[in-house]
Design an enzyme around this catalytic site. Structure first.
Site, PDB file in Angstrom:
ATOM      1  N   GLU A   1     -12.309  -2.260  12.286  1.00  0.00           N
ATOM      2  CA  GLU A   1     -12.243  -1.532  11.018  1.00  0.00           C
ATOM      3  C   GLU A   1     -13.384  -1.922  10.077  1.00  0.00           C
ATOM      4  O   GLU A   1     -14.057  -1.060   9.523  1.00  0.00           O
ATOM      5  CB  GLU A   1     -10.898  -1.795  10.342  1.00  0.00           C
TER       6      GLU A   1
ATOM      7  N   GLU B   1       0.820  -1.216   0.000  1.00  0.00           N
ATOM      8  CA  GLU B   1       0.000   0.000   0.000  1.00  0.00           C
ATOM      9  C   GLU B   1       0.855   1.269   0.000  1.00  0.00           C
ATOM     10  O   GLU B   1       0.633   2.188   0.774  1.00  0.00           O
ATOM     11  CB  GLU B   1      -0.958  -0.009   1.194  1.00  0.00           C
TER      12      GLU B   1
ATOM     13  N   ASP C   1      -8.384  -9.035   4.178  1.00  0.00           N
ATOM     14  CA  ASP C   1      -8.078  -7.886   5.024  1.00  0.00           C
ATOM     15  C   ASP C   1      -9.126  -7.739   6.121  1.00  0.00           C
ATOM     16  O   ASP C   1      -9.953  -6.826   6.064  1.00  0.00           O
ATOM     17  CB  ASP C   1      -8.032  -6.622   4.152  1.00  0.00           C
TER      18      ASP C   1
HETATM   19  O1  GCW Z   1      -7.030  -2.604   5.333  1.00  0.00           O
HETATM   20  C1  GCW Z   1      -5.924  -1.846   5.328  1.00  0.00           C
HETATM   21  C2  GCW Z   1      -6.320  -0.593   6.035  1.00  0.00           C
HETATM   22  C3  GCW Z   1      -5.131   0.281   6.247  1.00  0.00           C
HETATM   23  C4  GCW Z   1      -4.073  -0.498   6.987  1.00  0.00           C
HETATM   24  C5  GCW Z   1      -3.741  -1.755   6.194  1.00  0.00           C
HETATM   25  C6  GCW Z   1      -2.681  -2.597   6.849  1.00  0.00           C
HETATM   26  C7  GCW Z   1      -2.430   0.351   8.462  1.00  0.00           C
HETATM   27  O2  GCW Z   1      -7.277   0.087   5.262  1.00  0.00           O
HETATM   28  O3  GCW Z   1      -5.529   1.390   6.989  1.00  0.00           O
HETATM   29  O4  GCW Z   1      -2.948   0.301   7.186  1.00  0.00           O
HETATM   30  O5  GCW Z   1      -4.899  -2.513   6.045  1.00  0.00           O
HETATM   31  O6  GCW Z   1      -3.025  -3.528   7.542  1.00  0.00           O
HETATM   32  O7  GCW Z   1      -1.504  -2.335   6.653  1.00  0.00           O
END
Ligand code: GCW
Length: 741
Positions: A450, A339, A422
């Site tokens: 989340e 990311e 995720d």
């Molecule tokens: O799902 C994603 C989240 C990010 C997060 C990432 C991760 C910390 O949207 O906010 O970043 O996972 O786990 O690295």
């Protein structure tokens, strides 16, 4: 009942035992706390003038046994509704009702009462709690192999009283199954427990994070090194469930945490947490050495190869600086090539080289690298879910010059989310569990909600973690024979494949909200995570029961009602949000509400449509052998089960199959009818929780009652939005009526 109570004591509130018979028995069994030499082994303190913020009510501890003693005094005095006596030695006779706490080293009494071999079996963190007697006197001994073990024993003893259990005839021995039970704290990312509901800029100019490093506005005077009450409440809560480490900053890391100013603040925080057996770690940005703010100590791009001596020396220097202020520093958590975060691949190296380069750098200091496997480079495969194993698996298999296999070094943990996507409400296990026999593996669970309702929805996650940890990986040895111990929990606790370095990590849900977690019921997830990290075999319903008694009431009807709400809350959320194995139907960025039709995000694999594959035939992503063949990444027995639409568990069906709208389900209904039913029943469950909660009004203090009530009202509306948005969108493809409910 204190009707203004705000929830800030978490499950360590210690209100008087309300059952008169129980109170009488407890008062007889517990009269005096005896801790010998509590002041002798002071923990290291780096910050000479470490201080609480003005007006604080918590107190800094100087030793772990002092923390144990103070907790017992506070807890027992509260529960028994009278001051317990405190002694620093037992005198000629151990008094009736004494509770003696210590180690064989700290306490002559413990030495006399508890044989060394009984403690040796319990390792560093284990403890035993025993009822003993001498003549007419009955007393309790709480002994740890270390002071931290004794502290854990003290909390376990308090928990007995908090949950209405007997405290006589005890013979308890307990030790954690997993050595490193850590929190990761993502501070400014995904913050749902800040005072400001939106998570942007909180009360008094704080950003809503639990630890103030650079708060502004009215909180500018409340930054570390000052210690706030909530840090110590969090520390006590962590210790009460055995959490022994915390990575304090976001994995999308800010290099500020490696600067001398921040290190001084981190050292103060570490000082405050140390008596509770909690060690600090930091998330780092892989490319930090090139950041001009470290000038003149910076590296050029050319020096950034992880095998380069300059690269390793830089990280060694940085780690050494931290260790000088924080001698028990754990090490670094790294999100690399994920990311947008930099990583070794930017310099022509793979994850093995990157992790090992850092590991070599810090090994002489005894530090550990937690290298996250949350990577999904689209060049690797079209199916996002296959990408991590394709990158990491070969490194684990790789033959080494010494004849062994696996390139990752001993002081590396690969930190892997429970599932391959995720933190969705339900995922199958990550295929890497069991597949990485030659590498230390930590499982990463998400406590902060989340994708599971954030701090608005009541969702008790322990049943999900239990499902994951008790899933059979069907792992085999290199001859293809099934391992004896092969549940995910066995992989994590090292017994599956003989690993001694073990770790479980929870992404924490702490913030500066009065109740520390935003939703009063989110405290339960923090609690349960810790207990399951200690012992993943525990039953999540028992954990809910304990937490309710400690947090709300010991009244059996109230306990039953609240435990009942909690235990179905996760499955209900799955049902109205992402039923039958469909993943990631969230509207962009926020990860709260529904967005099944969204298809124009900058990355294909961020779009809900990528995951739902809705068309006139059906719904779901074909990851079976006729599709992406993700199933092949699992061990053969699991691959076969998931690979066929006839054997896949229905709750994961759309994860692995594109399911025709008229597919016959085990209930006898067709898929469409069953799908719609899930959405409706999930929302109905939320309505049921709301009504149950309303009925508890007389039994619950006013402020917390009202706050939960308001959340449940919002929850029900938002759950209905999920139902209507998703069902309405799917209907455009199925062309079918909504069946009568
Ligand atoms: O799902 C994603 C989240 C990010 C997060 C990432 C991760 C910390 O949207 O906010 O970043 O996972 O786990 O690295």
């Amino acid at each position: 009942m204190n009707d203004d109570y705000d929830g800030s004591d978490l499950w360590l509130r210690y209100v008087p035992v309300s059952d008169p018979g129980l109170l009488r028995r407890y008062r007889k069994a517990v009269t005096t706390v005896i801790v010998e030499n509590a002041d002798r082994d002071k923990v290291y303190r780096h910050t000479p003038d470490l201080a609480m913020a003005p007006g604080s009510t918590e107190r800094l501890m100087e030793s772990t046994l002092e923390a144990a003693r103070e907790e017992l005094v506070r807890g027992l005095s509260g529960l028994l509704d009278r001051r317990v006596r405190v002694e620093s030695r037992p005198g000629h006779h151990i008094p009736d009702g004494a509770v003696i706490v210590g180690t064989r080293d700290s306490s002559a009494t413990v030495r006399r009462l508890v044989p060394a071999e009984d403690l040796a079996a319990l390792g560093d963190a284990g403890y035993l709690v025993r009822s003993l007697s001498a003549g007419p006197h009955e007393f309790t001994v709480i002994a740890g192999g270390t002071a931290v073990g004794a502290l854990y024993g003290a909390f376990a003893f308090l928990r007995l009283l908090q949950t209405g259990k007997p405290v006589t005839d005890l013979d308890i021995a307990d030790r954690p199954r997993v050595a490193n039970r850590h929190l990761n704290y993502w501070d400014t990312e995904r913050l749902y427990a800040g005072n400001d509901e939106s998570g942007t800029g909180g009360l008094n100019g704080e950003n809503g994070a639990i630890f103030n490093f650079a708060a502004t506005g009215a909180s500018a005077d409340l930054n570390l090194p000052l210690i706030l009450d909530r840090y110590l409440v969090a520390a006590r809560a962590m210790a009460s469930v055995g959490i022994n480490g915390i990575t304090i900053n976001n994995v999308n890391a800010n290099n500020a945490y490696l600067t001398p100013e921040y290190i001084a603040q981190e050292a103060a925080l570490a000082d405050a947490l140390r008596p509770y057996g909690i060690r600090l770690a930091l998330s780092i940005r892989y490319a930090a050495p090139t950041d001009p703010r470290f000038a003149p100590d910076t590296l050029t791009e050319e020096q950034m190869a992880p095998v380069d001596a300059d690269f390793q020396a830089w990280w060694n220097r940085r780690a050494r600086q931290i260790q000088e202020s924080i001698p028990d520093f754990v090490g670094f958590t790294v999100k690399a090539n994920s990311e947008g975060q930099p990583g070794p691949q930017d310099f022509g190296y793979d994850h093995g080289d990157g992790a090992n380069g850092m590991a070599v750098a810090v090994a002489p200091l005894g530090l550990t690298i937690y290298w996250r496997t949350f990577v999904y480079n689209p060049d690797v495969d079209t199916d996002r879910l296959k990408r991590a194993y394709l990158e990491f698996g070969p490194i684990d298999d790789e033959p080494q010059p010494d004849g062994s296999h696996g390139r990752f070094l001993e002081n590396v943990f690969l930190q892997t989310k429970n599932g391959p996507l995720d933190f969705q409400a339900r995922e199958p296990i990550h295929p890497m569990f069991g597949r990485m026999a030659n590498t230390n593996q930590a499982i990463e669970l998400q406590i902060t909600q989340e994708y599971t309702g954030q701090s608005r929805m009541l969702c008790f996650l322990a049943p999900m973690w239990e499902e994951i940890l008790k899933t059979d990986t069907h792992a085999t040895d290199d001859q293809g024979r099934p391992l004896d111990h092969r549940l995910v929990g066995h992989v994590v606790d090292g017994t599956a494949q003989g690993h001694s370095a073990t770790s479980i990590v929870g992404v924490a849900n702490l913030g500066n909200a009065d109740n520390l977690t935003g939703h009063h019921f989110s405290q339960a997830n923090f609690y349960a995570f810790g207990r399951q990290a200690w012992d993943w075999t525990l039953d999540s319903a028992d954990l809910a029961d304990d937490w309710v008694r400690m947090t709300w009431s010991g009244d059996e009807d109230v306990v039953d009602a609240i435990v009942g709400m909690m235990m179905g809350s996760w499955e209900a959320l799955v049902s109205y949000q992402t039923p039958l194995g469909i993943g990631h139907q969230f509207t962009a960025d926020v990860h709260y509400g529904p967005g099944p039709s969204e298809s124009d995000l900058p990355r294909e694999d961020w779009n809900p449509t990528y995951y739902n594959q809705a068309d006139s035939v059906g719904l779901g992503y074909d990851r079976s052998p006729t599709g992406s063949d993700l199933t092949a990444q699992y061990f053969p027995a699991l691959a076969a089960e998931y690979g066929s639409i006839d054997t896949v568990p229905e709750n994961l069906m759309m994860w692995f199959h594109h399911v025709p709208w008229d597919h016959p389900m085990r209930s006898g209904r067709i898929f469409w009818d069953e799908l719609v039913d899930h959405y409706y029943s999930g929302v109905e469950y939320v309505g049921g929780m709301r009504r149950t909660w309303d009925s508890l009004e007389p039994a619950i203090d006013a402020r917390r009652f009202a706050e939960v009530r308001a959340k449940l009202a919002l929850h029900e509306v938002d759950a209905a939005d999920w139902r209507d948005t998703c069902v309405g969108y799917w209907q455009q493809f199925s062309g079918r009526e909504i069946p009568d409910q």
